[in-house]
Design an enzyme around this catalytic site. Structure first.
Site, PDB file in Angstrom:
ATOM      1  N   MET A 140      82.084  19.226  11.849  1.00 57.62           N
ATOM      2  CA  MET A 140      80.849  19.721  11.254  1.00 57.62           C
ATOM      3  C   MET A 140      80.012  20.531  12.226  1.00 57.62           C
ATOM      4  SD  MET A 140      78.933  17.306   8.568  1.00 57.62           S
ATOM      5  CE  MET A 140      77.970  18.205   7.351  1.00 57.62           C
TER       6      MET A 140
ATOM      7  N   ASP B 174      71.469  20.850  12.415  1.00 63.58           N
ATOM      8  CA  ASP B 174      70.644  21.144  13.596  1.00 63.58           C
ATOM      9  C   ASP B 174      71.058  22.532  14.081  1.00 63.58           C
ATOM     10  OD1 ASP B 174      69.887  21.547  16.246  1.00 63.58           O
ATOM     11  OD2 ASP B 174      70.598  19.608  16.974  1.00 63.58           O
TER      12      ASP B 174
ATOM     13  N   HIS C 172      70.739  25.274  16.810  1.00 65.16           N
ATOM     14  CA  HIS C 172      70.269  25.507  18.176  1.00 65.16           C
ATOM     15  C   HIS C 172      69.400  26.757  18.261  1.00 65.16           C
ATOM     16  CE1 HIS C 172      73.632  22.988  20.308  1.00 65.16           C
ATOM     17  NE2 HIS C 172      72.978  22.308  19.379  1.00 65.16           N
TER      18      HIS C 172
ATOM     19  N   HIS D 116      91.602  28.350  28.892  1.00 62.94           N
ATOM     20  CA  HIS D 116      92.429  28.425  30.094  1.00 62.94           C
ATOM     21  C   HIS D 116      92.474  27.124  30.888  1.00 62.94           C
ATOM     22  CE1 HIS D 116      94.747  30.153  33.357  1.00 62.94           C
ATOM     23  NE2 HIS D 116      94.872  31.266  32.668  1.00 62.94           N
TER      24      HIS D 116
ATOM     25  N   HIS E 171      90.024  32.751  27.694  1.00 65.69           N
ATOM     26  CA  HIS E 171      90.706  33.743  28.521  1.00 65.69           C
ATOM     27  C   HIS E 171      91.635  34.522  27.612  1.00 65.69           C
ATOM     28  CE1 HIS E 171      92.932  35.249  32.108  1.00 65.69           C
ATOM     29  NE2 HIS E 171      93.961  35.197  31.288  1.00 65.69           N
TER      30      HIS E 171
ATOM     31  N   HIS F 178      80.248  13.115  13.468  1.00 60.26           N
ATOM     32  CA  HIS F 178      80.255  14.229  12.516  1.00 60.26           C
ATOM     33  C   HIS F 178      80.687  15.527  13.197  1.00 60.26           C
ATOM     34  CE1 HIS F 178      78.015  12.660   8.773  1.00 60.26           C
ATOM     35  NE2 HIS F 178      78.310  11.605   9.524  1.00 60.26           N
TER      36      HIS F 178
ATOM     37  N   GLU G  33      87.508  37.695  33.841  1.00 62.97           N
ATOM     38  CA  GLU G  33      88.861  37.224  33.533  1.00 62.97           C
ATOM     39  C   GLU G  33      88.825  36.005  32.605  1.00 62.97           C
ATOM     40  OE1 GLU G  33      89.092  35.315  37.990  1.00 62.97           O
ATOM     41  OE2 GLU G  33      90.943  35.316  36.849  1.00 62.97           O
ATOM     42  N   THR G  34      87.880  35.122  32.877  1.00 61.44           N
ATOM     43  CA  THR G  34      87.724  33.890  32.099  1.00 61.44           C
ATOM     44  C   THR G  34      86.240  33.633  32.023  1.00 61.44           C
ATOM     45  OG1 THR G  34      89.807  33.010  32.947  1.00 61.44           O
ATOM     46  CG2 THR G  34      88.266  31.409  32.073  1.00 61.44           C
TER      47      THR G  34
ATOM     48  N   HIS H 251      74.260  13.867   5.411  1.00 59.88           N
ATOM     49  CA  HIS H 251      74.467  14.946   6.376  1.00 59.88           C
ATOM     50  C   HIS H 251      73.172  15.710   6.587  1.00 59.88           C
ATOM     51  CE1 HIS H 251      78.836  14.404   6.160  1.00 59.88           C
ATOM     52  NE2 HIS H 251      78.721  14.366   4.844  1.00 59.88           N
TER      53      HIS H 251
ATOM     54  N   HIS I  13      75.120  22.371  14.055  1.00 54.49           N
ATOM     55  CA  HIS I  13      75.986  21.218  13.789  1.00 54.49           C
ATOM     56  C   HIS I  13      75.240  20.151  13.025  1.00 54.49           C
ATOM     57  CE1 HIS I  13      74.153  18.642  17.001  1.00 54.49           C
ATOM     58  NE2 HIS I  13      73.948  19.796  17.604  1.00 54.49           N
ATOM     59  N   CYS I  14      75.986  19.220  12.499  1.00 56.01           N
ATOM     60  CA  CYS I  14      75.401  18.091  11.799  1.00 56.01           C
ATOM     61  C   CYS I  14      74.952  17.076  12.853  1.00 56.01           C
ATOM     62  CB  CYS I  14      76.441  17.469  10.869  1.00 56.01           C
ATOM     63  SG  CYS I  14      75.769  16.187   9.816  1.00 56.01           S
TER      64      CYS I  14
END
Lengths: 375, 313
Positions: free
Chosen positions: A169, A116, A118, A325, A274, A164, A298-299, A113, A153-154
């Site tokens: 993950m 990463d 971001h 939504h 939402h 993964h 709203e969303t 494993h 994330h992996c």
């Protein structure tokens, strides 16, 4: 592939050897703060704005491969997790801080494993420096240069990456501006509580009778799972790792007047949170705090591979559903959470003027206007 | 009056107050329930046939009439505010003959085999020791009609009231324990009441008997299978004396389902677990058990004899 992985693993190990004694390195003069992570939807205690100088914030996560039940029918997957939860825990730091993560891959695991981020810069988000085999650990440090909520994330290479990620993950980091969140005019914004909701798509193979299959190990499930993944239609789309993880007894709680920050991540697939019966007062749809928040949404749209944040002050008591939504995904596939909000009802905002009751003759307009005889 | 229509009996709050509320509808329903199964089965006098070999002995429990308290099903309001439904003292007019266990997958499978019931989506072979689930009210009615034709007896879904009587101590009073009429507070209280119940994370149906036996000898009452009843959803206004005001709105597209808590489900729904935005805890699984209506059977026999006496037209 194996060779490359082994190489990377070796690189990681040697890097570790170099830096291990290094708590005496170039940052040794900065304050070092150890933070214990907590499982979502909760977030470890943190300051919203800080007067502290940039610091090295130290976290520790263990990769746990384990079977998880993901719905109410007992459907099991061989999950891969950061620290045992899907999603992994949220890490909160301030812009300019350094995140120092100790990542451990216990020897009881079967797979290699890595991680990463971001929010980090370089080396595939740290992925190239963190690939560890069962029985290894690695320490990675990166500088939080950008404020916002970001996915981690992996990503151990090739088809392993999506597999993964859809095995659970992934998680999120929140890098707060040192002076806290602000509205579009630069006025400070505060929250009374924050929840982290990680949305997860699962792709569970079925047998010829339509029943979800179980496998002896993650490796055994791999070929069938990839086949389902490649059709791009998840069998489950859930919050916090399973259907109903945030409803009923586990419903999220708030009070009228409380300002709640809801952080939402989806590491793989687009979604659109939402709040039924509420709004997003201030929403960082793309999740990056240097941009002014949008108002009164709203969303909001969370792009696959990103996180967003919405700040909302609850104004009415009751039950609120917080959903993806795409309502099919919400209701049929599981992407529904519920907020239980206490407080006093505000008739000015909403009132049932007439409760459901039989239609009054005068309101049956159609009946009066209908011409006689056949049309 | 037929079993299951409580209106004529005394209530906890006064006498005979439910009469106006339900009598017309109840009568209509009696008529429907008594004759629909026969008509729809297309074999009204099938009881002349030897019972199909496929039908295994149906284990029932017979409950003699006794007084019990019954919280009426439906939504009630007073002065436009939601209130608890009236609690009535009730007594069924006749003995109640009800299936000891929920209808099993294999039972239902026989109806499917005869082409009278919809093919159900159960994976694998149908088991005789697992209740059939994933069935709608309509599926349950189809089964009752088929079984009636097969046995020459009248089988039907219980009313909500009959179910509560048979469930005994396992029936949950769904009155909301709060003084307030504030709808949001009642909503929250209901949500908490339903959520507080202990629930296993694995909600798949268990083998028959897994949830034990109640004081009347019924198996698995209020386990993780909710059972369809024949009772329609109603909405009614009450006065300060808890007496119904005006006409009730009745929606028979929505039926009462009973189990660990009472719920209202559209008659064509087979899996209610998706719940909804504003609902609390949805039923885990939808199944059913039937009652044998010996009174309707007798009536039918007499009716038929009478028909045969008439000269041919």
């Amino acid at each position: 592939m194996l060779t490359r992985r082994t190489m990377l693993a070796c690189a990681a190990v040697s890097a570790l050897l170099v830096t291990a004694p290094a708590l005496a390195d170039e940052l040794s003069s900065l304050p070092h703060v150890k933070v214990n992570l907590v499982a979502p939807p909760f977030i470890h205690p943190h300051e919203q704005a800080t007067k502290a100088p940039p610091s090295v914030i130290q976290f520790r996560m263990e990769v746990q491969e384990k079977e998880l039940v993901i719905d109410n029918d007992g459907t099991k997957i061989h999950a891969m997790t950061f620290n045992g939860s899907v999603p992994g825990p949220m890490m909160v730091v301030h812009q300019g801080d350094y995140v120092e993560l100790t990542l451990i891959n216990p020897s009881t695991n079967t797979l290699a494993h890595n991680i990463d981020f971001h929010s980090s810069t370089g080396a595939l988000g740290g992925g190239a420096l963190t690939l560890i085999n069962p029985g290894e650990q690695v320490v990675l440090r990166w500088k939080a240069t950008r404020a916002g909520v970001f996915v981690y994330h992996c990503a151990p290479g090739g088809s392993m990456i999506p597999w993964h990620v859809v095995s659970g993950m992934n998680g999120a980091v929140m890098v707060l501006p040192r002076d806290g969140l602000k509205d579009e005019t630069g006025k400070p914004l505060h929250y009374d509580k924050a929840y982290y909701i990680g949305e997860q798509d699962f792709y569970v193979p079925r047998d010829d009778k339509g029943k979800y299959k179980t496998y002896a190990s993650a490796g055994d499930s791999y070929p069938d799972t990839v086949e389902v993944m490649r059709k791009l239609i998840p069998t489950h789309e859930v919050f916090n790792g399973r259907v109903d993880s945030l409803t009923g007894k586990n419903a999220l709680q708030a009070k009228v007047g409380e300002r709640v920050l809801i952080i939402h991540s989806q590491a793989n697939r687009d979604t659109r949170p939402h709040l039924i019966g509420g709004h997003g007062d201030y929403v960082w749809e793309t999740g990056k705090f240097a941009n002014p928040p949008e108002k009164d949404l709203e969303t909001w749209f969370i792009r696959g591979g990103s996180a967003g944040a919405a700040l909302y002050t609850f104004r009415q008591p009751g039950i609120y559903a917080y959903v993806n939504h795409n309502l099919i995904e919400a209701v049929e596939l599981g992407a529904t959470a519920q907020f239980k909000v206490d407080g006093k009802w505000d008739d000015d905002l909403m009132k049932q003027v007439q409760p459901p009751s039989p239609i009054k003759p005068a309101d049956k307009l159609g009946a009066l206007q209908r011409p006689q005889g056949n049309i | 009056m037929k079993a299951g229509s409580f209106p004529l009996r005394e209530t906890a709050d006064g006498a005979d107050i439910m009469l106006t509320l339900f009598s017309t509808k109840a009568l209509l329903k009696i008529t429907l329930v008594s004759f629909l199964p026969l008509a729809a089965a297309g074999a009204p006098f099938a009881f002349h046939r030897a019972p199909g070999q496929a039908v295994t002995a149906i284990e029932t429990v017979t409950l003699a009439p006794a007084e019990f308290s019954y919280r009426v099903a439906g939504d009630f309001s007073r002065d436009r505010m939601p209130v608890n439904a009236p609690l009535v003292r009730s007594r069924l007019p006749d003995s109640l003959v009800i299936m000891k266990a929920e209808v099993s997958e294999a039972d239902f499978g026989r109806c499917v085999q005869d082409g009278a019931c919809r093919v159900i989506a159960q994976a694998g072979s149908l088991r005789s020791d697992v209740p059939v689930t994933g069935v709608s009210w309509e599926d349950a009615i189809a089964y009752a009609q088929w079984l009636s034709g097969k046995t020459g007896e009248v089988w039907r879904l219980p009313t909500d009231e009959e179910w509560v009587f048979a469930a005994g101590s396992r029936a949950k009073d769904d009155a909301i324990e709060t003084d307030t009429t504030d709808f949001s507070q009642r909503w929250l209280a209901k949500y908490e009441q339903e959520a507080a119940r202990e629930r296993n994370g694995d909600r798949r149906p268990r083998t028959t008997g897994s949830f034990g036996i109640n004081e009347h000898g019924l198996l698995d009452v209020a386990g993780n299978v909710w059972e369809w009843t024949d009772t329609c959803f109603i909405r009614h206004d009450l006065d300060s004396q808890n007496r119904p005001v005006g006409e009730a709105t009745t929606n028979c597209g929505v039926r009462v389902v009973q189990g660990a808590h009472r719920s209202y489900v559209s008659s064509f729904i087979r899996d209610a677990r998706g719940g909804g935005c504003s609902t609390g805890t949805p039923p885990d699984n939808l199944g059913f058990r039937l009652v044998r209506d010996d009174r309707s059977w007798l009536k039918r026999m007499v009716g038929r004899a009478f028909e045969q006496l008439k000269p041919a037209a």
